[in-house]
Design a protein around this motif. Structure first.
Motif, PDB file in Angstrom:
ATOM      1  N   PRO A  37      -2.361  22.344  -5.821  1.00  0.00           N
ATOM      2  CA  PRO A  37      -3.324  22.147  -4.692  1.00  0.00           C
ATOM      3  C   PRO A  37      -4.828  21.586  -5.375  1.00  0.00           C
ATOM      4  O   PRO A  37      -4.947  21.746  -6.448  1.00  0.00           O
ATOM      5  N   MET A  38      -5.322  20.769  -4.528  1.00  0.00           N
ATOM      6  CA  MET A  38      -6.559  20.058  -4.970  1.00  0.00           C
ATOM      7  C   MET A  38      -7.580  19.716  -3.513  1.00  0.00           C
ATOM      8  O   MET A  38      -6.900  19.453  -2.434  1.00  0.00           O
ATOM      9  N   ILE A  39      -8.723  19.446  -3.895  1.00  0.00           N
ATOM     10  CA  ILE A  39      -9.648  18.803  -2.822  1.00  0.00           C
ATOM     11  C   ILE A  39     -10.156  17.655  -3.528  1.00  0.00           C
ATOM     12  O   ILE A  39     -10.622  17.666  -4.833  1.00  0.00           O
ATOM     13  N   ALA A  40     -10.129  16.386  -2.942  1.00  0.00           N
ATOM     14  CA  ALA A  40     -10.768  15.273  -3.717  1.00  0.00           C
ATOM     15  C   ALA A  40     -11.813  14.468  -2.679  1.00  0.00           C
ATOM     16  O   ALA A  40     -11.390  14.396  -1.471  1.00  0.00           O
ATOM     17  N   ALA A  41     -12.773  13.943  -3.154  1.00  0.00           N
ATOM     18  CA  ALA A  41     -13.727  13.087  -2.451  1.00  0.00           C
ATOM     19  C   ALA A  41     -12.973  11.547  -2.546  1.00  0.00           C
ATOM     20  O   ALA A  41     -12.473  11.116  -3.628  1.00  0.00           O
ATOM     21  N   LEU A  42     -13.052  11.120  -1.444  1.00  0.00           N
ATOM     22  CA  LEU A  42     -12.383   9.500  -1.335  1.00  0.00           C
ATOM     23  C   LEU A  42     -13.552   8.578  -1.165  1.00  0.00           C
ATOM     24  O   LEU A  42     -14.521   8.759  -0.599  1.00  0.00           O
ATOM     25  N   GLY A  43     -13.290   7.401  -1.800  1.00  0.00           N
ATOM     26  CA  GLY A  43     -14.011   6.159  -1.556  1.00  0.00           C
ATOM     27  C   GLY A  43     -13.417   5.380  -0.632  1.00  0.00           C
ATOM     28  O   GLY A  43     -12.424   5.523  -0.237  1.00  0.00           O
ATOM     29  N   PRO A  44     -14.120   4.006  -0.494  1.00  0.00           N
ATOM     30  CA  PRO A  44     -13.387   3.035   0.159  1.00  0.00           C
ATOM     31  C   PRO A  44     -12.461   2.459  -0.664  1.00  0.00           C
ATOM     32  O   PRO A  44     -12.219   2.149  -1.586  1.00  0.00           O
ATOM     33  N   GLY A  45     -11.430   1.949   0.382  1.00  0.00           N
ATOM     34  CA  GLY A  45     -10.275   1.116   0.076  1.00  0.00           C
ATOM     35  C   GLY A  45      -8.987   1.549   0.866  1.00  0.00           C
ATOM     36  O   GLY A  45      -9.204   1.685   1.907  1.00  0.00           O
ATOM     37  N   ARG A  46      -7.838   1.412   0.196  1.00  0.00           N
ATOM     38  CA  ARG A  46      -6.600   1.337   1.178  1.00  0.00           C
ATOM     39  C   ARG A  46      -5.792   2.607   0.695  1.00  0.00           C
ATOM     40  O   ARG A  46      -5.486   2.816  -0.380  1.00  0.00           O
ATOM     41  N   ALA A  47      -5.164   3.229   1.530  1.00  0.00           N
ATOM     42  CA  ALA A  47      -4.472   4.381   1.494  1.00  0.00           C
ATOM     43  C   ALA A  47      -2.956   3.750   1.553  1.00  0.00           C
ATOM     44  O   ALA A  47      -2.768   3.172   2.589  1.00  0.00           O
ATOM     45  N   LYS A  48      -2.251   4.083   0.493  1.00  0.00           N
ATOM     46  CA  LYS A  48      -0.744   3.644   0.766  1.00  0.00           C
ATOM     47  C   LYS A  48       0.143   4.868   1.103  1.00  0.00           C
ATOM     48  O   LYS A  48       0.119   5.839   0.347  1.00  0.00           O
ATOM     49  N   VAL A  49       0.970   4.675   2.056  1.00  0.00           N
ATOM     50  CA  VAL A  49       1.865   5.826   2.449  1.00  0.00           C
ATOM     51  C   VAL A  49       3.099   5.387   2.485  1.00  0.00           C
ATOM     52  O   VAL A  49       3.640   4.145   3.083  1.00  0.00           O
ATOM     53  N   GLN A  50       4.147   6.047   1.659  1.00  0.00           N
ATOM     54  CA  GLN A  50       5.634   5.802   1.790  1.00  0.00           C
ATOM     55  C   GLN A  50       6.403   6.800   2.514  1.00  0.00           C
ATOM     56  O   GLN A  50       6.241   7.929   2.114  1.00  0.00           O
ATOM     57  N   ASP A  51       6.693   6.636   3.693  1.00  0.00           N
ATOM     58  CA  ASP A  51       7.563   7.662   4.326  1.00  0.00           C
ATOM     59  C   ASP A  51       8.836   8.019   3.977  1.00  0.00           C
ATOM     60  O   ASP A  51       9.272   7.542   3.012  1.00  0.00           O
ATOM     61  N   ALA A  52       9.231   8.951   4.682  1.00  0.00           N
ATOM     62  CA  ALA A  52      10.483   9.586   4.128  1.00  0.00           C
ATOM     63  C   ALA A  52      11.715   8.505   4.189  1.00  0.00           C
ATOM     64  O   ALA A  52      12.904   8.658   3.641  1.00  0.00           O
ATOM     65  N   ASP A  53      11.693   7.560   4.847  1.00  0.00           N
ATOM     66  CA  ASP A  53      12.754   6.392   5.031  1.00  0.00           C
ATOM     67  C   ASP A  53      12.646   5.220   3.982  1.00  0.00           C
ATOM     68  O   ASP A  53      13.314   4.355   4.032  1.00  0.00           O
ATOM     69  N   GLY A  54      11.407   5.486   3.220  1.00  0.00           N
ATOM     70  CA  GLY A  54      10.890   4.444   2.363  1.00  0.00           C
ATOM     71  C   GLY A  54       9.975   3.443   2.830  1.00  0.00           C
ATOM     72  O   GLY A  54       9.673   2.480   2.125  1.00  0.00           O
ATOM     73  N   LYS A  55       9.658   3.425   3.890  1.00  0.00           N
ATOM     74  CA  LYS A  55       8.843   2.380   4.744  1.00  0.00           C
ATOM     75  C   LYS A  55       7.335   2.719   4.082  1.00  0.00           C
ATOM     76  O   LYS A  55       6.988   3.809   4.059  1.00  0.00           O
ATOM     77  N   VAL A  56       6.685   1.437   3.744  1.00  0.00           N
ATOM     78  CA  VAL A  56       5.494   1.504   3.096  1.00  0.00           C
ATOM     79  C   VAL A  56       4.481   1.174   4.181  1.00  0.00           C
ATOM     80  O   VAL A  56       4.633  -0.029   4.860  1.00  0.00           O
ATOM     81  N   GLN A  57       3.412   1.710   4.434  1.00  0.00           N
ATOM     82  CA  GLN A  57       2.223   1.438   5.260  1.00  0.00           C
ATOM     83  C   GLN A  57       0.968   1.680   4.648  1.00  0.00           C
ATOM     84  O   GLN A  57       0.720   2.362   3.570  1.00  0.00           O
ATOM     85  N   PHE A  58      -0.062   0.776   4.893  1.00  0.00           N
ATOM     86  CA  PHE A  58      -1.264   0.922   4.225  1.00  0.00           C
ATOM     87  C   PHE A  58      -2.395   1.060   5.480  1.00  0.00           C
ATOM     88  O   PHE A  58      -2.311   0.580   6.458  1.00  0.00           O
ATOM     89  N   PHE A  59      -3.524   1.850   4.961  1.00  0.00           N
ATOM     90  CA  PHE A  59      -4.540   2.079   5.927  1.00  0.00           C
ATOM     91  C   PHE A  59      -5.891   1.896   5.258  1.00  0.00           C
ATOM     92  O   PHE A  59      -6.105   2.692   4.076  1.00  0.00           O
ATOM     93  N   ASP A  60      -6.662   1.291   5.806  1.00  0.00           N
ATOM     94  CA  ASP A  60      -8.008   1.021   5.210  1.00  0.00           C
ATOM     95  C   ASP A  60      -8.883   2.269   5.475  1.00  0.00           C
ATOM     96  O   ASP A  60      -9.061   2.400   6.695  1.00  0.00           O
TER      97      ASP A  60
END
Length: 78
Positions: A37-60
């Protein structure tokens, strides 16, 4: 793991994921299954997400906060 990325205007992503990489205020970090468990501050950048099927998406994002608890990741993004 379940991930929810929400901005003030809309829900950007909601679903099961294998890996999440986020731009922390001090640099990139990754979250995998059974992360402590944690709480973290985020800075500007890209979030990388790999879903359960292995597909990778990026979110600014321009910053925000992330909470991880019991394999639920909540990202409140600017």
């Amino acid at each position: 793991m379940k991930l929810e990325i929400t901005s003030p205007d809309e829900q950007i992503f909601s679903g099961d994921v294998e890996l999440v990489q986020l731009p922390g205020s001090d640099g990139l970090f990754e979250i995998l299954h059974n992360h402590a468990p944690m709480i973290a501050a985020l800075g500007p950048g890209r979030a990388k997400v790999q879903d359960a099927d292995g597909k990778v998406q990026f979110f600014d994002i321009r910053g925000g906060v992330c909470e991880v608890k019991n394999n639920l990741i909540l990202v409140l993004a600017n």
